[in-house]
Design an enzyme around this catalytic site. Structure first.
Site, PDB file in Angstrom:
ATOM      1  N   LYS A 121       0.989  -1.182  -0.070  1.00 23.10           N
ATOM      2  CA  LYS A 121       0.014  -0.134  -0.072  1.00 23.10           C
ATOM      3  C   LYS A 121       0.954   1.023  -0.067  1.00 23.10           C
ATOM      4  CE  LYS A 121      -1.393   2.892   2.626  1.00 23.10           C
ATOM      5  NZ  LYS A 121      -1.759   4.058   2.818  1.00 23.10           N
TER       6      LYS A 121
ATOM      7  N   GLU B 189       0.577   7.794   0.820  1.00 25.14           N
ATOM      8  CA  GLU B 189       0.344   8.836  -0.032  1.00 25.14           C
ATOM      9  C   GLU B 189       1.154  10.174  -0.177  1.00 25.14           C
ATOM     10  OE1 GLU B 189      -1.211   7.416   2.682  1.00 25.14           O
ATOM     11  OE2 GLU B 189      -1.417   8.986   4.276  1.00 25.14           O
TER      12      GLU B 189
ATOM     13  N   GLY C  60       5.237   3.456  10.620  1.00 20.33           N
ATOM     14  CA  GLY C  60       4.314   4.630  10.658  1.00 20.33           C
ATOM     15  C   GLY C  60       3.921   5.265  12.149  1.00 20.33           C
ATOM     16  N   SER C  61       2.888   5.888  12.368  1.00 18.00           N
ATOM     17  CA  SER C  61       2.466   6.503  13.588  1.00 18.00           C
ATOM     18  C   SER C  61       1.917   5.219  14.618  1.00 18.00           C
ATOM     19  CB  SER C  61       1.370   7.374  13.454  1.00 18.00           C
ATOM     20  OG  SER C  61       0.322   6.715  13.128  1.00 18.00           O
ATOM     21  N   ARG C  62       1.898   5.655  15.946  1.00 11.87           N
ATOM     22  CA  ARG C  62       1.549   4.650  16.881  1.00 11.87           C
ATOM     23  C   ARG C  62       0.035   4.217  16.517  1.00 11.87           C
ATOM     24  NH1 ARG C  62       2.737   5.497  23.337  1.00 11.87           N
ATOM     25  NH2 ARG C  62       4.810   5.860  22.291  1.00 11.87           N
ATOM     26  N   GLN C  63      -0.534   5.290  16.338  1.00 10.11           N
ATOM     27  CA  GLN C  63      -1.949   5.324  16.404  1.00 10.11           C
ATOM     28  C   GLN C  63      -2.392   4.365  14.918  1.00 10.11           C
ATOM     29  OE1 GLN C  63      -3.867   8.895  15.430  1.00 10.11           O
ATOM     30  NE2 GLN C  63      -5.889   8.313  15.288  1.00 10.11           N
TER      31      GLN C  63
ATOM     32  N   GLY D  79      -0.584   2.277  13.727  1.00  9.18           N
ATOM     33  CA  GLY D  79       0.098   0.873  13.802  1.00  9.18           C
ATOM     34  C   GLY D  79      -0.715   0.157  14.766  1.00  9.18           C
TER      35      GLY D  79
ATOM     36  N   GLU E 151       6.421  -0.884  13.305  1.00 11.00           N
ATOM     37  CA  GLU E 151       7.429  -0.154  13.971  1.00 11.00           C
ATOM     38  C   GLU E 151       6.749   1.269  13.730  1.00 11.00           C
ATOM     39  OE1 GLU E 151      11.080   1.522  11.768  1.00 11.00           O
ATOM     40  OE2 GLU E 151      10.239   2.551  13.333  1.00 11.00           O
TER      41      GLU E 151
ATOM     42  N   CYS F 100      12.869   7.629  12.789  1.00 12.07           N
ATOM     43  CA  CYS F 100      12.495   6.581  13.807  1.00 12.07           C
ATOM     44  C   CYS F 100      13.325   6.828  15.083  1.00 12.07           C
ATOM     45  CB  CYS F 100      12.131   5.447  13.414  1.00 12.07           C
ATOM     46  SG  CYS F 100      11.889   5.205  11.711  1.00 12.07           S
TER      47      CYS F 100
ATOM     48  N   GLU G 201       5.856  11.340  21.662  1.00  8.83           N
ATOM     49  CA  GLU G 201       6.746  11.673  20.792  1.00  8.83           C
ATOM     50  C   GLU G 201       6.326  12.691  19.933  1.00  8.83           C
ATOM     51  OE1 GLU G 201       9.153   9.387  16.845  1.00  8.83           O
ATOM     52  OE2 GLU G 201       6.879   8.864  17.198  1.00  8.83           O
TER      53      GLU G 201
END
Lengths: 526, 526
Positions: B183, B186, B240-243, B245, B264, B301, B392
Site C-alpha cells: 500500500k 500517500e 508509521g504512527s503509533r495510532q 500501527g 514499527e 524513527c 513523541e
C-alpha cells in the site's frame, strides 16, 4: 512426598482461598487427600510481582548457574521416586510404563535445555566488525538475545509430566531466563504439586532468586484469565483445547501491551495412504496405524485422526486389518470423565452422520471412563462438503476419506486447515504423486512424515511441534525441541560498547567459547 | 519514466476508481501530473488472489532465481536514473544527497537479501541424524523454514525509498519467498509508482510468476484495512504512527485467522549524558547531538528526542553549545504539511507546559513547511509525573531531563516505555553507573549505543531496528538487517523423507553447500 494442596509462590507455600476441590481419579475412584485450595487473584498478583522482581537477577546469572538449576529440577523430580508416576497414573489413568518414560523425557528435556544454555544457543550471539574506512564508517555492532520477562504456562491434561508443570514450556522459558508461573491443570493437581515442589527445592538448592517459579491451582477460569492479563507477564505457553486457547489468545491480544501467546490447540493429523504403499504392505501399515491410534487412549496431539486413500482392493485389505486388530486392543482409561463424555458425544455424532459409516472398532464400548479405537469411513465428496467432519474428536477415533483419484486427494489436502503433522505412506512408485502433495502439505502442517506414525514427538533440534492456524496460534514457533526456547527471547543490538561493558557472550575474546555468527559466518573463535 | 497514476497489479497496470488525488509537494507547490487513482476493495482482492496463486511457484524457485530477481529490482531502480530521487525530493522535501544515498542503501539492502538467499540463511537448515539403536529408535529429522505466504507492506512517509515500496519490508518478504502487496504512502505516490514499475520490470525480466508483486494507491483507509483483513495475507509490515500501527494491529488480531503484524511505530530514543563524558567533552557531544537531531528534519524513527543528565556546569556547557549551534542550522522542509502541522502543535504544547522551558533553537520558525532544531528542558520530577512529556513529537525536537542524582536517573530509565534505541555517552569513570543502567536499558530498547548517535541504522546481521512495546508491535523482531527475513518464515520438520523427496537444502549431500546445523553444530559439509 506428602501433599498439602497448597500453592507454591516462590519459596513459600500458601493455602489458596479461592475454592476447595479434590483430585478426580481417572477411573472414577475417590481421592480424598489432600484438599486443594484454588488461588485468588491476589495470589496471581503476588506470584507475578515476585517473578518480576526475580527477573533481572535470574536473567543475569551465568549460563552455568542457570543450567545447574535446570538439571537440579530433573534430579528433584527423580528424587520423588515412584510416588510421582503413581500419582500421575491415578489422576490421568495413563499406564505406569508410559508415565515413567514420560518422566524420563521430562528430565531429558531439562538436560537438553541446560546444554543449550551452556552452549549459548539462547543468546545466539552475532558480531559484525567495524568498518572504519568505509564512507560512512560502520560502527562495531553485536547482537544477543535476552529473555522477554515472566512467562505464564498452562499445563496440559494429556501429558501430566512432559507438557505440564515442569514440561517443555516451563523448561524452555526457564532456560531462556524467564521466571515461570504455572497454572496447574485441574486434571492432575497432585502430580502438579509434587512437580512444583521439586522445582521449588531445586531453586532453593541452587540459590535461585525467590520468585523464579510459582504454581497456582485454579478453581475456575478467573485465575488463568488474571494471569494472562497481568502486566508483569510477557509471554504465555498453553496446550489444550481450541476453544480454551482462542479465548486466552483474545485476552492476550486485548491487553494494553499485547504479548505473545503460544497455544498448541488441536489437530487431526492427516495420513495419506498412497497406492503403491498400500499395495505393498496394507496390513503392516494398518497394524502400525491401529497402535498409533490407540496409544495414550488416542489422547495425543498428534493422533492420526484422518486417513486419505484411493478406493480399491488394497484399501479394503487395510481396512480389514484395522477391523480385525482394533477389537483385540482392550479399551483404556481416558484422562477425565469430561473428556470421555466429549469423546462419546463426538463418536455419536459421527455414527449418526448419514454420510459416514463405522467400519472398525469394538461395538459401542460403554465401560466406565474407557475408550477403544474406532474407525469411520466416508468419501471425499462428503468430507469436502461437511466442515464438521474435520472437527477433532479427542480420543482414539479416525476417519477414512476415500478418494476417486489423485485430483480428489489433492482437493482434500488443500481443503484441510492447519495441522501439527501430515503423514505419507509411500513407495518409490508413489513419488510423483507425493511431489504433488508435498507443497500443499508444507503449507498445512509443521511436520511431514514418511512411512512413520505421527505419535511420538522427538525432543531435538529439528523437531517442529507446531503448525499453521488453528493447530497453533503461531506457526512460526515450536513447543517441543530446542527451538521452543526462541519463543521467549528477543534480540538486543550493542553498538560500540567497550569490552568492559559487553556481556560475556559478545566479548571479543569469546571467553565462553560459544559458536557465534561473526561477519556472516558461524565460528567458534577464541 | 512517465507516470500514469495507475495501480500495479502483477504485470498489469490498471486505473484505480476509488477516488482521484494529486501528489502534494513538500514545499507546498503544485504537482498536477499525473492524477493518481485510488484502489477499490476489488483491486485488493484481485492483487491478493494473484499473490496467492503466485506463491507456490515463487517459493519453490531456486535460490539463485529468487536472488537474481532481488538484484534485478536494484538494477531497475538504478536504471530510472536521477528522475527517482528528484521525484522523491519534490514529494518528500528531503535533500537530494540524502535521497541518492537512501537509494544506494535500498539497492544494497536488496543485494544483502539476495546473498542471504544464496547462502540459504532464509531456510536455516537443521539435520538430526537417526539413532536406530536407541530405544525407542530416533527417526531421521530435518528442518527448514518456508515462507508464510503473501505479505502486505505499508510504506513509510519518512524513507520514500528505503522503508517504502522496495524497502526493507518488501526486500525481506520477497527474499523469504513471500509475494508482496504494497500500500503506497500517500505522501510520495510518484516515487512509489516509479519504484513499483521497477519491481514489475524486474519480475518480468527474471520471469517471476505473475502476482509476486503489486502496488496499490489508497485514497482513504479502507484499502489498507481490506488488505490487512484479506484471508490470503499471512503477515503485514508497517512503519508509521503509533495510532495507525495499533489500529491495524487490532484488525490483524481480530481476523478469524490472526496473522502477525510487524509495526514499527514510535520512539523517543533516550540519550544518557554521563558525568565524566560531559566533563570531558560536553561541546563535542553537543555538536554531534545537534546534527543527529536535525538530520532529515528530525523525522527519523531513531531521532534523539530525550536527553538525561545530571545538573552541573558540564551540562550547562553542553546546553550552551546546543543553543549556539542550532540557530546556525537553517530550518529544513518537513515531509508533509500535515506532519509540519503536528510538529508545531507538539512544540506549542511543550512551550506552554509550565514545567518545561525552551532552551535552544531558533525563535518560533514559521516558515512554510519547515522546521529547525529545538531543545526543551525539564527536571526528572516533572518528567516522572507527566506522561505527556514522553509523547513523541515527530520532528527535530528534544527534551532534556535534568536529574539530581543517579537514583533519579535510574528512575527515569525505569519509567520509560519501550524504545528502538537507548544511548550512553560515557568515559571509563562512568562505567559503574553504566553497569547500573544497562540492565534497565536492555529491557527498554532494541539497540544500545555508546558514544554514538542513534540516527543511522546499519543494514547488517547484528542490527536490531525494533524494540519493546510500544516502539514496535513485536519486540522479537527487527525491520532492518538480515534478521528482518525471519518475520516471514516458519519452520517445517521432515521426518524420514527419502532423499528424492527432500528439498535441496536438506539433502544429505548438501548440494547447495549451505551452512547447516547438523547434530547440534554448525557445519558446511559436502
Amino acid at each position: 512426598m506428602k501433599l498439602t494442596g497448597e500453592l507454591v509462590i516462590g519459596q513459600r507455600r500458601t493455602r489458596g482461598t479461592g475454592g476447595d476441590f479434590h483430585a478426580q481419579a481417572a477411573d472414577g475412584g475417590e481421592m480424598p487427600d489432600p484438599v486443594f485450595g484454588g488461588a485468588v487473584t491476589s495470589d496471581v498478583d503476588t506470584a507475578c510481582t515476585l517473578a518480576e522482581s526475580a527477573f533481572d537477577e535470574y536473567r543475569q546469572l551465568s549460563a552455568e548457574r542457570r543450567a545447574a538449576f535446570l538439571e537440579a529440577i530433573g534430579e528433584e523430580i527423580m528424587a520423588i521416586g515412584d510416588a510421582l508416576p503413581e500419582r500421575a497414573h491415578k489422576e490421568s489413568g495413563l499406564p505406569m510404563a508410559r508415565l515413567t518414560s514420560e518422566r524420563q523425557r521430562t528430565v531429558n528435556q531439562l538436560r537438553l535445555f541446560a546444554r543449550l544454555v551452556r552452549e549459548g544457543r539462547n543468546e545466539a550471539p552475532v558480531l559484525d566488525s567495524p568498518l572504519p574506512d568505509r564512507q560512512p564508517p560502520r560502527a562495531d555492532l553485536r547482537q544477543r538475545r535476552i529473555p522477554l520477562g515472566p512467562v505464564a504456562v498452562f499445563g496440559a491434561s494429556n501429558f501430566p509430566l512432559a507438557f505440564s508443570v515442569a514440561g517443555g514450556d516451563t523448561a524452555s522459558a526457564l532456560a531462556a531466563g524467564c521466571p515461570v508461573i504455572v497454572k496447574a491443570h485441574e486434571a492432575h493437581p497432585g502430580t502438579s504439586e509434587m512437580t512444583a515442589v521439586a522445582i521449588m527445592r531445586a531453586a532453593a538448592r541452587t540459590e535461585m532468586p525467590d520468585g523464579v517459579f510459582s504454581m497456582l491451582f485454579a478453581h475456575d477460569m478467573t485465575i488463568g484469565q488474571a494471569l494472562v492479563r497481568h502486566p508483569a507477564i510477557q509471554a504465555i505457553g498453553f496446550t489444550g483445547s481450541r476453544q480454551g486457547g482462542i479465548a486466552l489468545l483474545r485476552l492476550a491480544q486485548a491487553r494494553p501491551q499485547p504479548v505473545p501467546l503460544y497455544a498448541e490447540m488441536s489437530s487431526i493429523n492427516p495420513v495419506f495412504l498412497m497406492p503403491a504403499a498400500l499395495e505393498a504392505r496394507a496390513e503392516k501399515i494398518a497394524e502400525g496405524f491401529a497402535a498409533s491410534l490407540t496409544t495414550g487412549t488416542g489422547q495425543l496431539c498428534t493422533n492420526p485422526g484422518l486417513l486419505i486413500a484411493f478406493a480399491g482392493p488394497a484399501l479394503e485389505r487395510f481396512q480389514n486389518t484395522v477391523a480385525s486388530v482394533l477389537p483385540t486392543l482392550p479399551p483404556t482409561l481416558m484422562l477425565t470423565s469430561k473428556i470421555c463424555q466429549s469423546w462419546r458425544e463426538g463418536i455419536d455424532r459421527l455414527s449418526h452422520n448419514p454420510k459416514v459409516s463405522r467400519v472398525a472398532g469394538r461395538p459401542n464400548d460403554q465401560e466406565q471412563g474407557r475408550a477403544g479405537g474406532v474407525l469411520f469411513r466416508t468419501n471425499a465428496a462428503a468430507f469436502l462438503s461437511d466442515p464438521a467432519l474435520e472437527d477433532e474428536v479427542f480420543g482414539p477415533g479416525s476417519l477414512l476419506v476415500v478418494c476417486q483419484d489423485f485430483n480428489e486427494m489433492r482437493l482434500v489436502a488443500e481443503h484441510l486447515s492447519g495441522q501439527l503433522t501430515a503423514t505419507l505412506h509411500l513407495e518409490p512408485n508413489d513419488y510423483p504423486m507425493a511431489r504433488g502433495l508435498l507443497p500443499v502439505l508444507e503449507r498445512k502442517a509443521g511436520r511431514i512424515l514418511v512411512n512413520d506414525y505421527p505419535t511420538g514427538v522427538e525432543v531435538c533440534d529439528a523437531m517442529v511441534h507446531g503448525g499453521p492456524w488453528p493447530s497453533t496460534s503461531d506457526s512460526r514457533t515450536t513447543s517441543v525441541g530446542s527451538e521452543a526456547i526462541d519463543r521467549f527471547l528477543r534480540p538486543v543490538c550493542y553498538q560500540n560498547l567497550p569490552e568492559d561493558l559487553l556481556p560475556a557472550s559478545l566479548k571479543s575474546t569469546n571467553p565462553l567459547h560459544l559458536w557465534r555468527r561473526r561477519d556472516g559466518t558461524p565460528v567458534q573463535d577464541q
